[in-house]
Design a protein around this motif. Structure first.
Motif, PDB file in Angstrom:
ATOM      1  N   PRO B  67       0.808  -1.237   0.000  1.00  0.00           N
ATOM      2  CA  PRO B  67       0.000   0.000   0.000  1.00  0.00           C
ATOM      3  C   PRO B  67       0.833   1.275   0.000  1.00  0.00           C
ATOM      4  CG  PRO B  67      -0.242  -1.189   2.078  1.00  0.00           C
ATOM      5  CD  PRO B  67       0.520  -2.084   1.164  1.00  0.00           C
ATOM      6  N   VAL B  68       1.971   1.266   0.698  1.00  0.00           N
ATOM      7  CA  VAL B  68       2.797   2.485   0.763  1.00  0.00           C
ATOM      8  C   VAL B  68       3.342   2.824  -0.622  1.00  0.00           C
ATOM      9  CG1 VAL B  68       4.950   3.481   1.645  1.00  0.00           C
ATOM     10  CG2 VAL B  68       3.425   2.244   3.195  1.00  0.00           C
ATOM     11  N   VAL B  69       3.833   1.818  -1.340  1.00  0.00           N
ATOM     12  CA  VAL B  69       4.413   2.080  -2.656  1.00  0.00           C
ATOM     13  C   VAL B  69       3.322   2.508  -3.654  1.00  0.00           C
ATOM     14  CG1 VAL B  69       5.689   1.093  -4.601  1.00  0.00           C
ATOM     15  CG2 VAL B  69       6.385   0.572  -2.274  1.00  0.00           C
ATOM     16  N   ILE B  70       2.146   1.890  -3.542  1.00  0.00           N
ATOM     17  CA  ILE B  70       1.039   2.294  -4.426  1.00  0.00           C
ATOM     18  C   ILE B  70       0.684   3.760  -4.174  1.00  0.00           C
ATOM     19  CG2 ILE B  70      -1.434   1.981  -4.905  1.00  0.00           C
ATOM     20  CD1 ILE B  70      -0.988  -1.019  -4.500  1.00  0.00           C
ATOM     21  N   ALA B  71       0.620   4.135  -2.887  1.00  0.00           N
ATOM     22  CA  ALA B  71       0.301   5.530  -2.546  1.00  0.00           C
ATOM     23  C   ALA B  71       1.353   6.472  -3.126  1.00  0.00           C
ATOM     24  CB  ALA B  71       0.210   5.699  -1.028  1.00  0.00           C
ATOM     25  N   ALA B  72       2.623   6.079  -3.010  1.00  0.00           N
ATOM     26  CA  ALA B  72       3.700   6.920  -3.533  1.00  0.00           C
ATOM     27  C   ALA B  72       3.603   7.050  -5.053  1.00  0.00           C
ATOM     28  CB  ALA B  72       5.059   6.340  -3.133  1.00  0.00           C
ATOM     29  N   ALA B  73       3.238   5.959  -5.720  1.00  0.00           N
ATOM     30  CA  ALA B  73       3.119   5.986  -7.185  1.00  0.00           C
ATOM     31  C   ALA B  73       2.005   6.927  -7.619  1.00  0.00           C
ATOM     32  CB  ALA B  73       2.855   4.578  -7.716  1.00  0.00           C
ATOM     33  N   PHE B  74       0.864   6.864  -6.935  1.00  0.00           N
ATOM     34  CA  PHE B  74      -0.240   7.779  -7.248  1.00  0.00           C
ATOM     35  C   PHE B  74       0.210   9.220  -7.074  1.00  0.00           C
ATOM     36  CE2 PHE B  74      -4.039   4.740  -6.356  1.00  0.00           C
ATOM     37  CZ  PHE B  74      -3.758   4.106  -7.547  1.00  0.00           C
ATOM     38  N   LEU B  75       0.931   9.450  -5.966  1.00  0.00           N
ATOM     39  CA  LEU B  75       1.391  10.795  -5.648  1.00  0.00           C
ATOM     40  C   LEU B  75       2.322  11.316  -6.742  1.00  0.00           C
ATOM     41  CD1 LEU B  75       1.325  12.924  -3.315  1.00  0.00           C
ATOM     42  CD2 LEU B  75       3.464  11.931  -2.543  1.00  0.00           C
ATOM     43  N   LEU B  76       3.307  10.486  -7.139  1.00  0.00           N
ATOM     44  CA  LEU B  76       4.302  10.930  -8.120  1.00  0.00           C
ATOM     45  C   LEU B  76       3.693  11.155  -9.494  1.00  0.00           C
ATOM     46  CD1 LEU B  76       7.459   8.835  -7.212  1.00  0.00           C
ATOM     47  CD2 LEU B  76       7.034  11.250  -6.825  1.00  0.00           C
ATOM     48  N   LEU B  77       2.867  10.208  -9.962  1.00  0.00           N
ATOM     49  CA  LEU B  77       2.272  10.386 -11.291  1.00  0.00           C
ATOM     50  C   LEU B  77       1.250  11.517 -11.268  1.00  0.00           C
ATOM     51  CD1 LEU B  77       2.003   6.775 -12.686  1.00  0.00           C
ATOM     52  CD2 LEU B  77       3.190   8.663 -13.726  1.00  0.00           C
ATOM     53  N   GLY B  78       0.599  11.717 -10.115  1.00  0.00           N
ATOM     54  CA  GLY B  78      -0.346  12.825  -9.963  1.00  0.00           C
ATOM     55  C   GLY B  78       0.378  14.160  -9.996  1.00  0.00           C
ATOM     56  N   LEU B 175      -3.499   6.432 -13.553  1.00  0.00           N
ATOM     57  CA  LEU B 175      -3.629   5.777 -12.254  1.00  0.00           C
ATOM     58  C   LEU B 175      -3.385   4.277 -12.387  1.00  0.00           C
ATOM     59  CD1 LEU B 175      -6.680   7.652 -10.678  1.00  0.00           C
ATOM     60  CD2 LEU B 175      -4.262   7.913 -10.173  1.00  0.00           C
ATOM     61  N   LEU B 176      -3.889   3.699 -13.473  1.00  0.00           N
ATOM     62  CA  LEU B 176      -3.684   2.269 -13.710  1.00  0.00           C
ATOM     63  C   LEU B 176      -2.194   1.979 -13.870  1.00  0.00           C
ATOM     64  CD1 LEU B 176      -5.360  -0.307 -14.146  1.00  0.00           C
ATOM     65  CD2 LEU B 176      -5.213   0.119 -16.594  1.00  0.00           C
ATOM     66  N   LEU B 177      -1.512   2.842 -14.629  1.00  0.00           N
ATOM     67  CA  LEU B 177      -0.067   2.689 -14.828  1.00  0.00           C
ATOM     68  C   LEU B 177       0.661   2.771 -13.489  1.00  0.00           C
ATOM     69  CD1 LEU B 177       2.389   2.550 -16.746  1.00  0.00           C
ATOM     70  CD2 LEU B 177       2.280   5.021 -16.943  1.00  0.00           C
ATOM     71  N   ALA B 178       0.265   3.735 -12.643  1.00  0.00           N
ATOM     72  CA  ALA B 178       0.885   3.896 -11.322  1.00  0.00           C
ATOM     73  C   ALA B 178       0.704   2.644 -10.478  1.00  0.00           C
ATOM     74  CB  ALA B 178       0.288   5.108 -10.617  1.00  0.00           C
ATOM     75  N   LEU B 179      -0.499   2.101 -10.498  1.00  0.00           N
ATOM     76  CA  LEU B 179      -0.814   0.908  -9.698  1.00  0.00           C
ATOM     77  C   LEU B 179       0.042  -0.279 -10.149  1.00  0.00           C
ATOM     78  CD1 LEU B 179      -2.829  -0.412  -7.632  1.00  0.00           C
ATOM     79  CD2 LEU B 179      -4.193  -1.048  -9.598  1.00  0.00           C
TER      80      LEU B 179
END
Lengths: 235, 267
Positions: B67-78, B175-179
């Protein structure tokens, strides 16, 4: 007949006012050039027309026959210039809006992509890599892609940026031809006021709000147009 | 030579490695082409921080890291989408902070340097059956998505404003790419470690781009290079660290591809 009607559009960009109370109509089959200085809100206005940005105030009315069928030619990003894609792949992707959830392009869509490439004289580049092309060829590819998405209206955002004078002239001639022979309505965002005077039917001078809208002949008589008329031009 | 695969940990390493390399290569093409190469690197540091904190707290590593890495990915791509903070500096801030948190957490928990080494450089011995299941599901999802949405993926990757104007839901694809990237990083960093996982994402895509002239060509070549370099790297590593050997194989391929690309273009 008006294809697009903008009424009292206001948009804030971050903290600055990008567009203030902008109203104008685009007539079917005309070539309208939107001119203005950097930061005048030209690209923002283009995105409002496309529905990418929703204005805080005002409304954009688009003729039902045209809705969702505006061919857009955005400004190129640096990442795009050396993108490894074949010319055919890029042009074909212009059909993406019409595919829905179908995972492949139809025969008609492929034929349309080929037809547009032939019309713009880039059919022989079909298998070439986009990144290997010259700036002018790249713009032709993007124009062919925009034509795949466009039935009636083309929206070009500074299509001649970075092109040499000869190629710029060719592109303007091509766009004028699309207007005259194929009945396309063209909205172009441009810095090049002299070219706008020469090729377009009407000029919209934007500086956050509409400062002028009318024919090139009328524009030349205004202080705005006169100050630009003496400038050197590419075309 | 092949009887080393009679050990179940080697079988796991091979299955998970091949599948994760494949996913990393496919998703990597999209990241590299959009100039987001460093996102993989940033996420792996976040993964390291999360693993260290989980270890210090005595929690299951994956339940914290995923979950932490997914959250970070959303944050960065966002963040890359809005222009308020430049993407590259956001990644630098996030990755060094995560690394610092990880080191401090590890030290507070009385962890040794060898624990850190395991996270940083991976350990194929640590793979479990659950990793095999996750990697099979992940790769199936990635391959099916690429099959079904290849045209949309191309349109969004090549030109986001145009795709938006054509009514493609660009945000959804981002978002899909980030996930998917986040899951790939978490599973992959167990094999090659947090320091090296980003190379699985970047190298094959970069190598393929030197030679292939079309998007389709880049995707296919990147997938092939990724799987081949993983298997070769694993086989020749025997007594050497597998993760590092895989990266070195990738480096060799990149050099060869660059030379071929230069020679072909000169003609």
């Amino acid at each position: 007949m008006n294809v697009i009607s903008c009424k009292n559009i206001t948009v804030h960009n971050e903290r600055t006012l990008a567009l203030t109370d902008v109203s104008f109509d685009v007539k079917k089959g005309e070539f309208l050039t939107i001119v203005g200085e950097n930061g005048a809100g030209k690209s923002t206005l283009a995105r409002v027309i496309l529905g990418i940005i929703t204005p805080e105030e005002g409304s954009v009315t688009i003729d039902t026959a045209v809705r969702g069928k505006i061919g857009y030619l955005p400004q190129q990003s640096s990442a795009q210039r050396d993108f490894p894609a074949s010319v055919y792949e890029v042009v074909l992707s212009g059909n993406i809006g019409a595919t829905g959830l179908i995972p492949f392009y139809s025969r008609a869509q492929k034929a349309r992509a080929r037809g547009n490439m032939e019309m713009l004289g880039i059919a022989n580049l079909s298998k070439k890599s986009y990144r290997a092309l010259s700036g002018g060829q790249q713009q032709r590819v993007l124009l062919a892609r925009a034509l795949c998405a466009a039935d009636e209206v083309l929206l070009l955002d500074e299509p001649t940026a970075g092109l040499d004078p000869l190629v710029t002239k060719e592109l303007y001639t091509t766009v004028r031809h699309l207007c005259d022979e194929h009945g396309m309505t063209v909205i172009m965002v441009s810095h090049d006021i002299a070219a706008a005077m020469k090729y377009s039917d009407r000029i919209l001078h934007l500086a956050s709000s509409v400062r002028f809208i009318g024919t090139p002949a009328e524009y030349e008589k205004t202080p705005l147009g006169a100050s630009f008329g003496t400038e050197d031009s590419n075309v | 030579m092949f009887n080393i695969f009679s050990y179940s940990f080697m079988q796991y390493a091979l299955i998970v490695g091949v599948l994760v390399s494949l996913c990393a290569a496919l998703l990597g093409v999209l990241l590299v082409l959009r100039r987001y190469s460093m996102i993989g690197d940033g996420l792996s540091h976040v993964g390291f921080g999360a693993l260290s904190v989980a270890y210090a707290l005595g929690a299951a590593p994956m339940t914290v890291a995923v979950p932490v890495v997914i959250a970070a990915a959303f944050l960065l791509l966002g963040l890359s989408e809005s222009k308020k903070i430049k993407g590259d500096s956001a990644i630098a801030v996030l990755s060094s902070s995560a690394l610092a948190i990880g080191v401090v957490a590890n030290s507070m928990a009385g962890g040794s340097a060898s624990d850190l080494g395991g996270y940083l450089f991976g350990s194929i011995l640590a793979l479990k059956k659950s990793d095999v299941i996750v990697s099979v599901i992940l790769s199936l999802v990635v391959i099916i998505l690429f099959g079904l949405f290849k045209n949309r993926i191309f349109a969004v990757t090549f030109d986001m404003p145009f795709a938006k104007s054509a009514g493609v839901h660009v945000r959804f694809y981002n978002l899909l790419l980030a996930l998917l990237i986040a899951i790939t990083v978490v599973v992959g960093m167990q094999i090659v470690g947090t320091m090296l996982i980003s190379s699985l994402i970047i190298f094959p895509a970069l190598s393929a781009m030197q030679i292939a002239e079309s998007f389709k060509g880049v995707i296919i070549l990147s997938a092939v290079i990724s799987v081949v370099t993983f298997v070769v790297g694993l086989l020749v590593s025997l007594t050497l660290p597998a993760g590092a050997m895989i990266v070195l194989c990738n480096l060799c391929v990149l050099v060869v591809c660059t030379v071929i690309g230069k020679v072909v273009k000169r003609k």
